[in-house]
Design a protein around this motif. Structure first.
Motif, PDB file in Angstrom:
ATOM      1  N   LEU A  38      99.949  10.994  53.572  1.00  0.00           N
ATOM      2  CA  LEU A  38      99.793  12.421  53.847  1.00  0.00           C
ATOM      3  C   LEU A  38     100.908  13.185  53.141  1.00  0.00           C
ATOM      4  CD1 LEU A  38      98.886  12.405  57.655  1.00  0.00           C
ATOM      5  CD2 LEU A  38      97.370  12.788  55.716  1.00  0.00           C
ATOM      6  N   LYS A  39     100.502  14.001  52.174  1.00  0.00           N
ATOM      7  CA  LYS A  39     101.466  14.808  51.420  1.00  0.00           C
ATOM      8  C   LYS A  39     101.234  16.282  51.705  1.00  0.00           C
ATOM      9  CE  LYS A  39     101.888  11.555  47.557  1.00  0.00           C
ATOM     10  NZ  LYS A  39     101.769  11.391  46.080  1.00  0.00           N
ATOM     11  N   HIS A  84      99.957  22.577  53.480  1.00  0.00           N
ATOM     12  CA  HIS A  84      98.870  21.876  54.156  1.00  0.00           C
ATOM     13  C   HIS A  84      98.963  20.369  53.859  1.00  0.00           C
ATOM     14  CE1 HIS A  84      96.842  25.655  55.134  1.00  0.00           C
ATOM     15  NE2 HIS A  84      97.116  26.049  53.884  1.00  0.00           N
ATOM     16  N   PRO A  85      98.701  19.567  54.882  1.00  0.00           N
ATOM     17  CA  PRO A  85      98.710  18.108  54.638  1.00  0.00           C
ATOM     18  C   PRO A  85      97.497  17.691  53.788  1.00  0.00           C
ATOM     19  CG  PRO A  85      97.972  18.573  56.869  1.00  0.00           C
ATOM     20  CD  PRO A  85      98.399  19.897  56.290  1.00  0.00           C
ATOM     21  N   THR A  86      97.778  16.886  52.785  1.00  0.00           N
ATOM     22  CA  THR A  86      96.739  16.408  51.874  1.00  0.00           C
ATOM     23  C   THR A  86      96.672  14.893  51.947  1.00  0.00           C
ATOM     24  OG1 THR A  86      97.177  18.266  50.401  1.00  0.00           O
ATOM     25  CG2 THR A  86      95.905  16.431  49.495  1.00  0.00           C
ATOM     26  N   LEU A  87      95.438  14.402  52.025  1.00  0.00           N
ATOM     27  CA  LEU A  87      95.203  12.955  52.149  1.00  0.00           C
ATOM     28  C   LEU A  87      95.151  12.323  50.763  1.00  0.00           C
ATOM     29  CD1 LEU A  87      94.574  10.663  54.175  1.00  0.00           C
ATOM     30  CD2 LEU A  87      92.154  11.149  53.808  1.00  0.00           C
ATOM     31  N   SER A  88      95.904  11.262  50.573  1.00  0.00           N
ATOM     32  CA  SER A  88      95.934  10.551  49.301  1.00  0.00           C
ATOM     33  C   SER A  88      95.873   9.051  49.573  1.00  0.00           C
ATOM     34  CB  SER A  88      97.201  10.882  48.512  1.00  0.00           C
ATOM     35  OG  SER A  88      97.268  10.113  47.329  1.00  0.00           O
ATOM     36  N   VAL A 130      93.320  15.827  60.130  1.00  0.00           N
ATOM     37  CA  VAL A 130      93.419  14.941  58.984  1.00  0.00           C
ATOM     38  C   VAL A 130      92.783  13.592  59.288  1.00  0.00           C
ATOM     39  CG1 VAL A 130      95.012  13.744  57.462  1.00  0.00           C
ATOM     40  CG2 VAL A 130      95.443  16.118  58.115  1.00  0.00           C
ATOM     41  N   ARG A 187     101.026  19.913  50.533  1.00  0.00           N
ATOM     42  CA  ARG A 187     100.785  20.725  49.351  1.00  0.00           C
ATOM     43  C   ARG A 187     100.436  22.139  49.793  1.00  0.00           C
ATOM     44  NH1 ARG A 187      97.251  17.073  45.070  1.00  0.00           N
ATOM     45  NH2 ARG A 187      98.827  15.422  44.760  1.00  0.00           N
ATOM     46  N   LYS A 188     101.305  23.102  49.389  1.00  0.00           N
ATOM     47  CA  LYS A 188     101.136  24.508  49.765  1.00  0.00           C
ATOM     48  C   LYS A 188     101.052  24.670  51.279  1.00  0.00           C
ATOM     49  CE  LYS A 188      98.771  25.751  45.482  1.00  0.00           C
ATOM     50  NZ  LYS A 188      97.562  26.382  44.893  1.00  0.00           N
TER      51      LYS A 188
END
Length: 1191
Positions: free
Chosen positions: A658-659, A664-668, A52, A661-662
């Motif tokens: 870092l969230k 997996h870490p997602t960058l926001s 990430v 989602r499903k």
């Protein structure tokens, strides 16, 4: 050594690059060494641990890359190039000149003599300026010669805007903000070329020179055709310290130019501040070379530079009162002003005045460095960034015998004088301490106020503390304004802390080192190992973001809302005025990413080893002067500090989430900017408030099928530009023209023939192959706004500036709140505030309209003068400096706008405001309407016998009705002056050569209606007089002026110089000061008034009558005597004539008798009888004629 920016565009830097220097390269004003990034996907540093983080760095690298790579496809990284040329180097590929010649040349008049069928006056004298501007452009990775040819064939024409900076001394030169817009003329190179038409070409425009201006900004832009080339600004300044010799070589008058820069001059050498008078210094200097009496000198703001060894004596005068630990040749302090340079070496201060004929009108430059304050021990020089009252200033801090005093220097027209302040007693004695030392001084010219940072030693308490003192130069009063805390406050994780005296403190002592003051927003900083700011110099705020472990070395202020901070460890910090956060720019992670990207693009502006020389602002942008080392080769370059990009990185790096989602870490990323779109709307005509006068001058047409100009046409272009500026300078005269336009007189007699000239040009019948279009040389009044606030806003009394701001909010930013009497009231979360630097002088009115359907808010902002803080003054003189700050709440450091030249900070708009009489306004004598009205009221008009169309006469016995105009030289408006005014005769004489100035006592006696000495020159039926002085107050509705010329007045008993009535020239002063409250302008007009038909005094009239009568009676008596004696005289004349005839006849008879003896006695007797008879008949006839005449 002469530095030069690099010409190799194959290895260029990023978009922030502006120029670079290379040793021993030809001089050029080109700053095209901007580094451009190729269209590639930049990569960030490798992060092997967290995937990430790798994605984050890659995304940040893309976001930090130049915006135009992915937003504008047409931009090919093109940039303008400008070189200064003389006439004899036009058309050469390699030729440049230095701006040293300042006087016009008489070299083009012969070209105009060939233009016999052109709309020019043959009697006019046309001159030329010494220089031309050679203009080209280049693009990344392409041949410059081919690009220029392509641009020419596609219709590209550079448009050049030359802006002349107004002078410091407004008493010597008129203050005006003048601009000249020119279109460049294409010209083929003179070099050998195998092509039939053209190989190499360039564009040329004249480089004008204006009296009173030594700083010129040259803005180059495209005409909208051909390739896209961003606008670019160049500084083309006069170098008065450089002299051109007969062999066309240049030598400095201040020292010797060196051609070698050793590495040890810059490597690991501390940076130093760049001190100069803002917007006025044509040449900048920088000292600090270790153990060398040398400086860096530039006249292009370090786009190129010289390394000069100064020709000073370098003596070391040590004494008991001035102890010196060691001697060094280093130039510690260097300050540049408009025409004078100052340096400090050890305890010695020197200055050198350059050769600036356009400023001083004569050559009074220095022959060598002048040492001042020879008996003083100077420890530091302090700059004054702004001029005031027609002068510039500098301060020298002393040590030793005059500890506690400041030597205050004043520079006026190159003349330097120093005064020791305070005048009465030292600062130490006035604040009642035994030992003190002045650490820093700041002078505020508009308030005549000197701020002093005083270090005080308390021997009893064994402590050192600091105070800020204020000294008024007018009242000679000194007062302590603020006592600085001894220790740094404990902010307890706050961004800022208001110093009230009740807060807790750390154990770190406060060590102040200097002060900084912005006269526009009254913001003052005290800096050292801390940063304090105040808007009133009494209440201070501690900025806690700056670490107390660091120590500030100097500040760089843009005076437009930005401050850069340099520490002793060469760190760079940034502060946005109006906020309380301090941002670290270098070293930082954002800086590392930026440098790595530039190295990937093979930028020549970055190197593994570099040393910062100085940090300064130019045109609201922050620049570094950096010494780079590549492979043991040194290079001094100027590069832009990407403040916005670094702050964008800081925002993205600190505000991401870092969230999951499903799985997996997602960058926001969190966007902290409260709005997404910010636009300025409803902007008024910029000329009204910016007060910039602009002229248009296009090149003459050439009768050449290729469209290329010749040397003759460029010479004609020079002459036309010179004559246009000459008309501008001549227009400032007391008598107003019938048409309010400086170019009216040029074409007034040629307008009716303009179609004929056009016919000749369209049929290629002009002589000289040059066609002059009359509409190409004019004054521009209808400039359109460019959707940005002006650089400065000038406000007259009670005037206002109104505009609107359109903001589109981020997300849903509206809420409803109930109010009494209403169901709900819709409110926006986007708030806007307007901060006035002087709220008692100007006010802001903000109105808001919520546009729900567009998720936007529209703010109308009105800036208005309160008519309270300024007295009347001359146009442009001693204006009050203040400012307006428009800020969106929560936007500081978080809002950016992508532009073609990179990101730009949004949300904070700081605009300087100048209150007073704006430049470009004047009072003129309306001679046209005055003649019409006087003829109507007096029912006749009699001009002088010898008519002067520039100065018509007025008859003494007629009532004189004067009228005046208020003319705006900027907007072209001209209207009748409706205010009140005072008219005085301040001089006069019977001829133009005998006009004398009257003293104040004489002015009172000749003009005051209260005078009882029979000295009045004129009077009026108006009974209103001024309060402070008894003079009549007049207006356009006054009953007129009656000329008196009483017994003791200077126009009484004027002796006539011919048979015509006496004449007199009055020097009249008209002023509205103190009697007209509608404006801040003190309109002062002095003009000559020609009065004829003055009456004679009674004594002189009686004398002339007696003399005339005596002469007349004498003539009558002589006539009578003549008539009485005439008959007797005729009779006596006839008798005399008869006797003469008889004598002649007798002589003839005796002569005849002796010659002819054969005559008979009878014939002789008969002849005698005939003679006697004829004599009697003649006598009788004569008596009859006398009798007839007597009857």
């Amino acid at each position: 050594m002469r530095g030069q920016e690099e010409q190799d565009h194959s290895a260029e830097g990023g978009p922030e690059a502006q120029s670079c220097g290379r040793m021993l390269t030809p001089y050029s004003l080109d700053s095209s060494c901007a580094a451009r990034c190729p269209a590639m996907n930049p990569a960030g540093p490798v992060w092997p641990r967290l995937r990430v983080q790798w994605a984050l760095w890659s995304l940040l690298a893309v976001l930090l890359s130049p915006w135009r790579l992915w937003a504008v496809e047409d931009d090919k990284g093109c940039t303008w190039q400008v070189v200064l040329n003389k006439f004899d180097t036009i058309g050469r590929d390699h030729g440049s000149a230095r701006f040293t010649d300042q006087e016009p040349l008489d070299t083009v008049d012969s070209f105009f003599s060939l233009l016999v069928d052109s709309p020019i006056d043959e009697d006019e004298k046309f001159m030329a300026f010494p220089y031309y501007l050679k203009i080209n452009y280049s693009c990344k990775g392409e041949s410059s010669e081919a690009l220029v040819r392509k641009g020419h064939l596609t219709g590209l024409k550079p448009v050049v805007l030359v802006t002349f900076q107004s002078p410091v001394n407004f008493n010597h030169w008129k203050l005006e903000r003048l601009q000249l817009q020119m279109e460049a003329a294409p010209f083929r190179s003179k070099e050998q070329c195998s092509a039939e038409d053209v190989c190499v070409m360039s564009w040329y425009t004249p480089m004008p020179v204006k009296n009173g201006s030594v700083v010129m900004h040259v803005d180059v832009r495209s005409n909208g055709l051909g390739p896209f080339i961003p606008d670019k600004r160049f500084q083309v300044n006069i170098n008065g310290y450089l002299k051109r010799w007969p062999d066309n070589s240049y030598k400095f008058t201040i020292g010797n130019e060196l051609s070698y820069l050793p590495l040890h001059y810059f490597v690991n050498v501390a940076s130093r501040p760049l001190w100069y008078t803002v917007d006025q210094a044509p040449v900048l200097i920088l000292g600090g070379i270790p153990d060398e009496k040398s400086i860096l000198l530039t006249d292009t703001s370090f786009k190129d530079f010289f390394f000069v060894e100064l020709s000073i004596d370098s003596c070391w005068v040590g004494s008991i009162y001035c102890p010196q630990a060691n001697f060094t040749s280093t130039i510690y302090d260097a300050i540049a002003t408009e025409s004078t340079l100052f340096i400090r070496q050890n305890q010695l201060v020197y200055y050198f005045t350059g050769l600036y004929i356009t400023l001083h009108g004569s050559n009074h430059s220095s022959e060598s460095w002048v040492r001042v304050l020879a008996n003083e021990c100077i420890k530091k020089l302090c700059p004054v960034y702004f001029h005031g009252n027609g002068s510039e200033y500098i301060m020298a801090l002393t040590t030793g015998k005059h500890e506690g005093y400041v030597h205050f220097g004043t520079i006026t027209d190159g003349h330097v004088s120093f005064e020791m302040l305070p005048r009465q007693d030292s600062v130490c004695n006035q604040i009642k301490v035994d030992l003190c030392s002045i650490t820093w001084a700041v002078y505020i010219p508009g308030d005549y106020n000197l701020l002093l940072l005083v270090e005080i030693e308390d021997d009893f308490a064994a402590r050192v503390y600091y105070q800020v003192a204020s000294y008024d130069l007018v009242t000679d009063h000194l007062a302590v304004l603020y006592s600085i805390p001894e220790f740094i406050p404990d902010a307890q994780d706050l961004e800022f802390l208001m110093i009230l005296g009740t807060e807790s403190y750390t154990t770190y002592p406060m060590l102040p080192k200097g002060m900084s003051y912005n006269p526009f927003n009254n913001l003052m900083f005290i800096w050292g190992n801390f940063l304090l700011q105040s808007y009133d110099i009494e209440n201070f705020i501690y900025l806690a973001d700056f670490p107390k472990e660091l120590s500030i070395k100097y500040l760089a202020n843009s005076f437009q809302g930005d401050v850069a901070i340099v520490t002793e460890t060469e760190e760079i910090w940034y502060l946005l005025e109006g906020s309380y956060r301090v941002y670290q720019l270098f070293p930082s992670k954002g800086w590392d990413v930026h440098v790595n990207l530039q190295k990937m693009h093979q930028s020549s502006l970055y190197a593994p080893s570099e040393t910062m020389v100085t940090l300064f602002y130019e045109d609201h942008s922050l620049y570094q002067l950096v010494y780079l080392i590549n492979n043991h080769h040194g290079q001094l370059v100027k590069r832009l500090v990407p403040v916005e990009q670094l702050m964008m990185y800081k925002q993205l790096h600190n505000h991401y989430i870092l969230k999951m989602r499903k799985g997996h870490p997602t960058l926001s990323f969190a966007n902290l900017c409260p709005f997404s779109v910010m636009r300025l709307r409803d902007l008024p005509n910029p000329k009204i408030y910016s007060r910039e006068e602009r002229y248009l001058a296009e090149p003459p047409g050439v009768l050449e099928r290729s469209g290329f100009h010749t040397e003759n046409s460029l010479a004609v272009y020079q002459g036309l530009v010179y004559y246009l500026l000459r008309l501008h300078s001549k227009y400032d005269k007391p008598y107003a023209d019938p048409v309010h336009d400086p170019t009216w007189r040029w074409w007034k007699n040629k307008k009716e023939d303009q179609y004929y000239y056009h016919y000749l040009a369209s049929n290629w019948k002009n002589t000289g192959k040059v066609y002059i279009e009359m509409t190409s040389y004019k004054k521009i009044y209808d400039l359109k706004t460019e959707y940005q606030l002006p650089q400065r806003i000038f406000l007259d009394k009670g005037t206002s500036y109104r505009f609107s701001i359109f903001l589109t909010a981020q997300g849903h930013s509206f809420k409803s709140e109930p109010e009494p009497g209403n169901i709900f009231q819709l409110q926006s979360q986007v708030d806007l505030g307007v901060v006035m630097a002087d709220s008692n002088c100007i006010e802001a009115i903000v109105k808001q309209k919520v546009l729900t359907n567009r998720n936007s808010v529209l703010f109308w902002i009105t800036l208005k003068d309160k008519s309270l803080c300024f007295e009347q003054g001359i146009s442009g003189h001693n204006l009050m400096m203040t400012s307006m700050l428009v800020k969106v709440v929560g936007s500081a450091g978080f809002c950016f706008q992508n532009t073609i030249q990179g990101p730009r900070m949004q949300g904070n708009l700081m605009v300087p405001v100048l209150i007073g009489c704006p430049p470009g306004k004047r009072l003129a004598f309306d001679i046209t309407y005055t003649l019409q009205y006087n003829r109507l009221q007096n029912e006749h008009y009699f001009d002088c016998v010898h008519i002067d169309p520039e100065m018509p006469c007025f008859l003494f016995r007629d009532i004189f009705y004067p009228f005046f105009l208020i003319q705006d030289m900027v907007t072209g408006e001209s209207g009748s002056f409706q205010g009140s005014y005072v008219m005085k005769v301040v001089g006069g004489g019977p001829t133009l050569d005998t006009i004398k100035e009257y003293s104040q006592e004489e002015i009172y006696r000749f003009n005051s209606p209260l005078d009882n000495t029979d000295s009045l020159i004129w009077t009026t039926k108006n009974t209103t007089t001024t309060k402070d002085s008894p003079f009549s107050i007049m207006s356009h509705q006054s009953s007129g002026v009656e000329w008196l010329c009483l017994e003791n007045s200077p126009c009484h008993d004027t002796v006539p110089h011919s048979i015509f009535a006496p004449e007199f020239f009055f020097k009249v002063l008209v002023s509205n000061r103190g009697v007209d409250e509608s404006t801040y302008c003190d309109y002062q007009l002095i003009f000559l008034l020609h009065i004829h038909g003055l009456p004679l005094s009674a004594k002189r009239a009686l004398f002339i009558l007696m003399v005339s009568a005596s002469v007349f009676l004498s003539l009558v008596i002589l006539y009578i005597i003549f008539c009485l004696l005439l008959p007797l005289m005729v009779k006596m004349w006839n008798m005399l004539r008869l006797k003469i005839n008889n004598i002649i006849a007798a002589e003839s008879y005796y002569t005849h008798s002796s010659s002819s003896g054969g005559l008979s006695s009878s014939s002789l007797a008969q002849s005698n009888v005939d003679i006697v008879v004829s004599s009697k008949e003649a006598e009788n006839k004569a008596e009859q004629e006398v009798t007839v005449k007597s009857h």
